[in-house]
Design an enzyme around this catalytic site. Structure first.
Site, PDB file in Angstrom:
ATOM      1  N   TYR A 146     -12.910   1.725   7.625  1.00  0.00           N
ATOM      2  CA  TYR A 146     -13.966   1.858   6.618  1.00  0.00           C
ATOM      3  C   TYR A 146     -15.351   1.433   7.102  1.00  0.00           C
ATOM      4  O   TYR A 146     -16.304   1.478   6.340  1.00  0.00           O
ATOM      5  CB  TYR A 146     -13.580   1.055   5.364  1.00  0.00           C
ATOM      6  N   LYS A 197       0.687  -0.254  12.427  1.00  0.00           N
ATOM      7  CA  LYS A 197       1.232   0.863  13.213  1.00  0.00           C
ATOM      8  C   LYS A 197       1.078   0.481  14.674  1.00  0.00           C
ATOM      9  O   LYS A 197       0.492   1.190  15.486  1.00  0.00           O
ATOM     10  CB  LYS A 197       0.455   2.144  12.846  1.00  0.00           C
ATOM     11  N   ASP A 230       4.755   3.642   8.281  1.00  0.00           N
ATOM     12  CA  ASP A 230       5.511   4.835   7.861  1.00  0.00           C
ATOM     13  C   ASP A 230       6.862   4.423   7.284  1.00  0.00           C
ATOM     14  O   ASP A 230       7.293   4.904   6.229  1.00  0.00           O
ATOM     15  CB  ASP A 230       5.654   5.844   9.017  1.00  0.00           C
ATOM     16  N   ASP A 254      -4.994   1.216   1.322  1.00  0.00           N
ATOM     17  CA  ASP A 254      -5.443   2.260   0.388  1.00  0.00           C
ATOM     18  C   ASP A 254      -4.287   3.204   0.074  1.00  0.00           C
ATOM     19  O   ASP A 254      -4.007   3.505  -1.088  1.00  0.00           O
ATOM     20  CB  ASP A 254      -6.617   3.017   1.019  1.00  0.00           C
ATOM     21  N   ASP A 258      -1.718   3.571  -3.606  1.00  0.00           N
ATOM     22  CA  ASP A 258      -1.517   4.759  -4.453  1.00  0.00           C
ATOM     23  C   ASP A 258      -0.014   4.999  -4.614  1.00  0.00           C
ATOM     24  O   ASP A 258       0.465   5.350  -5.693  1.00  0.00           O
ATOM     25  CB  ASP A 258      -2.190   5.999  -3.859  1.00  0.00           C
TER      26      ASP A 258
HETATM   27  C1  IPM Z   1      -9.876   3.046  -3.627  1.00  0.00           C
HETATM   28  C2  IPM Z   1     -10.588   4.337  -3.300  1.00  0.00           C
HETATM   29  C3  IPM Z   1     -11.748   4.075  -2.347  1.00  0.00           C
HETATM   30  C4  IPM Z   1     -11.147   3.532  -1.069  1.00  0.00           C
HETATM   31  C5  IPM Z   1     -12.645   5.276  -2.051  1.00  0.00           C
HETATM   32  C6  IPM Z   1     -13.193   5.909  -3.296  1.00  0.00           C
HETATM   33  C7  IPM Z   1     -13.771   4.907  -1.131  1.00  0.00           C
HETATM   34  O1  IPM Z   1      -9.694   5.273  -2.800  1.00  0.00           O
HETATM   35  O2  IPM Z   1     -10.525   2.124  -4.155  1.00  0.00           O
HETATM   36  O3  IPM Z   1      -8.677   2.942  -3.399  1.00  0.00           O
HETATM   37  O4  IPM Z   1     -10.717   4.314  -0.209  1.00  0.00           O
HETATM   38  O5  IPM Z   1     -11.097   2.320  -0.942  1.00  0.00           O
HETATM   39 MN    MN Z   2      -7.614   4.637  -2.953  1.00  0.00          MN
END
Ligand code: IPM
Ligand code: MN
Ligand code: NAD
Length: 363
Positions: A146, A197, A230, A254, A258
Site C-alpha cells: 500500500y 507467503k 493461500d 485486506d 473480505d
Molecule cells: C478496505 C478497502 C481499502 C483497502 C481500499 C478501498 C483502499 O478495500 O478498507 O478493506 O484496500 O484497504
Molecule cells: Mn478491503
C-alpha cells in the site's frame, strides 16, 4: 502535538466522514445511534461532519484539505468514515488521499478486524455455528503493497513495464506482531497465527518469520502457528474454529478480511478499527461505497454501527458499546435486517429500530 491522550479530551469530538455512495447512508444511521447513546449514557460526544468526498473533489479538485490531518490529530478524539469510491473517479485519487491519507498520515498501524458470527443462520458454511466463527485479524496498515512505490515505463508500448513494490520495515512488522500478541494476552486467547507467503516472497517473508519468532519468545504462554496465506484462505473456510488471532500484512489482511466478512454474513456486517494506541484512531466498516445500492435503502448499516461500537470501546464507553452491540445482535437474531441478511427492512428502519431499543434498555 497535544500531549493529552485524545480519549481524555472533553468533549470527545468525533470527525464524521460519510464519504461516497452507501458510506453516506450507513453513516446517517451511525449518527442516529450515537445521538441516542450520548443522551442515554450522558457521554460528552460531539459529532463534527466533514464533506470530503468524490462530489467535492470533482467540483473543487480538493481531496483532503491542507491542515486536515493536523486538525484531526490535535482536535478530535476519534474519526468515523463511511466509505470511499466513486465510478467517476476511476483512479480512486480522492480515496487514496483521504482514506489511505488518514491511515498513513496518522500512523494508524493496526487495522483491527473482528470476524464474529452473530447468528448461525448467517454463516455460509454447513454445520458451523457462532462458536466456530469468532476470531480477529490484525492487518498491518501502513506498509506492504500500500505504500504506492513503483512506476511505469514505456507505457502504452509493447515493451510496457509496471513495477509495484512492497515495503516491510523491521519496526513496522514488529509493532503489528506485538499488537496481536498483546491483544491475545489481554483477551485470554491461547494462540496467535501469522500468515505470509514466505515460500515465494523470500525477503519480506524472512523478516516476518524472524520477527514473529522473536516476539513470540516474549509470550511463552501463547501457542504460535504459521500458515501460508493461500492455505490459510482454505483453512478459514474448512475450520474457522481453530483461529483466534491472525496477524498478517496489509494486502493479505485486506483479502482475508473480505473472506472473513463472508463467514460472518457478508460485507454488510463487517467492522473495523484503524488504531495507534494513545493517538486519535479511525473507525470504518469493511465494505466499500457499493454505488449500485446508494440511496436505495438496501445498504446494511450494521457494519458501520458495529464499527461505531469499536469506537465507543476505544473512547472508554464500554457499557454503551456493549448495549449497541447487543441491540444489533438482537436485530439480526429477530431477522429485522436489510435484504443482504435476508430481511426486508430498509437502512433507516434498521437504524431507527436500534435507536428505539437503545432508548429503553435498562442502564
Ligand atoms: C478496505 C478497502 C481499502 C483497502 C481500499 C478501498 C483502499 O478495500 O478498507 O478493506 O484496500 O484497504
Ligand atoms: Mn478491503
Ligand atoms: P463494496 O464493498 O462497495 O460492495 C461489494 C458488494 O457487497 C456490493 O455490491 C453489495 O452487494 C455488497 N455490500 C457491501 N456493503 C454492503 C452493505 N453495507 N449492505 C449491503 N450490501 C453490501 O465493494 P466494491 O463493489 O468492490 O467497491 C465499490 C467501491 O468502493 C470501489 O470504488 C472500491 O474501491 C471502494 N471500496 C472502498 C472501501 C472503503 O472505503 N473502505 C472498501 C472497499 C471498497
Amino acid at each position: 502535538m497535544s500531549a493529552l491522550d485524545p480519549k481524555e479530551r472533553s468533549p470527545q469530538r468525533i470527525a464524521l466522514l460519510p464519504g461516497d455512495g452507501i458510506g453516506r447512508d450507513v453513516t446517517a444511521e451511525v449518527v442516529k445511534v450515537l445521538e441516542v447513546v450520548a443522551e442515554r449514557w450522558r457521554l460528552p460526544l460531539e459529532l463534527v461532519p466533514f464533506p470530503w468526498n468524490a462530489d467535492r473533489y470533482l467540483a473543487t479538485g480538493e481531496t483532503l484539505p491542507d491542515g486536515a490531518l493536523e486538525d484531526l490529530r490535535d482536535n478530535f478524539s476519534a474519526i468515523f468514515i463511511g466509505a470511499y469510491g466513486d465510478p467517476r473517479v476511476p483512479d480512486m485519487k480522492h480515496a487514496a488521499d483521504i482514506l489511505l491519507g488518514i491511515r498513513f498520515g496518522l500512523d494508524l498501524y493496526v487495522n483491527y478486524r473482528p470476524i464474529k458470527l452473530y447468528s448461525d443462520a448467517l454463516c455460509p458454511l454447513r454445520g458451523k455455528t457462532k462458536d466456530d466463527v469468532d476470531f480477529v485479524v490484525f492487518r498491518e496498515n501502513t506498509e506492504g503493497a500500500y505504500v504506492g512505490m513503483g512506476g511505469n515505463f514505456k507505457t502504452g508500448t509493447a515493451d510496457e513495464v509496471a513495477v509495484q513494490e512492497e515495503v516491510h520495515s523491521r519496526r513496522g512488522v514488529e509493532r503489528i506482531i506485538r499488537a496481536a500478541f498483546e491483544w491475545a494476552v489481554a483477551h485470554g486467547k491461547s494462540r496467535v497465527c501469522m500468515s505470509d507467503k514466505s515460500n515465494v516472497m523470500r525477503f519480506a517473508g524472512d523478516l516476518w518469520q524472524r520477527c514473529f519468532a522473536e516476539v513470540a519468545q516474549e509470550y511463552p504462554d501463547l501457542e504460535t502457528e504459521h500458515w501460508f496465506v493461500d492455505a490459510l484462505a482454505m483453512q478459514l473456510v474448512r475450520k474457522p474454529e481453530r483461529f483466534e488471532v491472525i496477524v498478517t500484512n496489509n494486502m493479505f489482511g485486506d483479502i482475508l478480511t473480505d473472506l472473513g466478512a463472508a463467514l460472518q454474513g457478508g460485507l454488510g456486517v463487517a467492522a473495523s478499527a484503524n488504531l495507534h494506541p494513545g493517538r486519535v484512531s479511525m473507525f470504518e466498516p469493511v465494505h466499500g461505497s457499493a454505488p449500485k445500492h446508494a440511496g436505495t435503502g438496501r445498504a446494511n448499516p450494521l457494519g458501520a454501527i458495529l464499527s461505531a461500537v469499536l469506537m465507543l470501546e476505544n473512547l472508554g464507553h464500554r457499557a454503551a458499546a456493549a448495549a449497541v452491540e447487543e441491540v444489533a445482535a438482537e436485530s439480526i437474531g429477530e431477522g429485522f435486517t436489510t435484504p443482504d441478511l435476508g430481511g426486508g427492512a430498509t437502512t433507516s428502519q434498521v437504524g431507527d429500530r436500534l435507536a428505539e431499543r437503545l432508548r429503553s434498555v435498562p442502564l
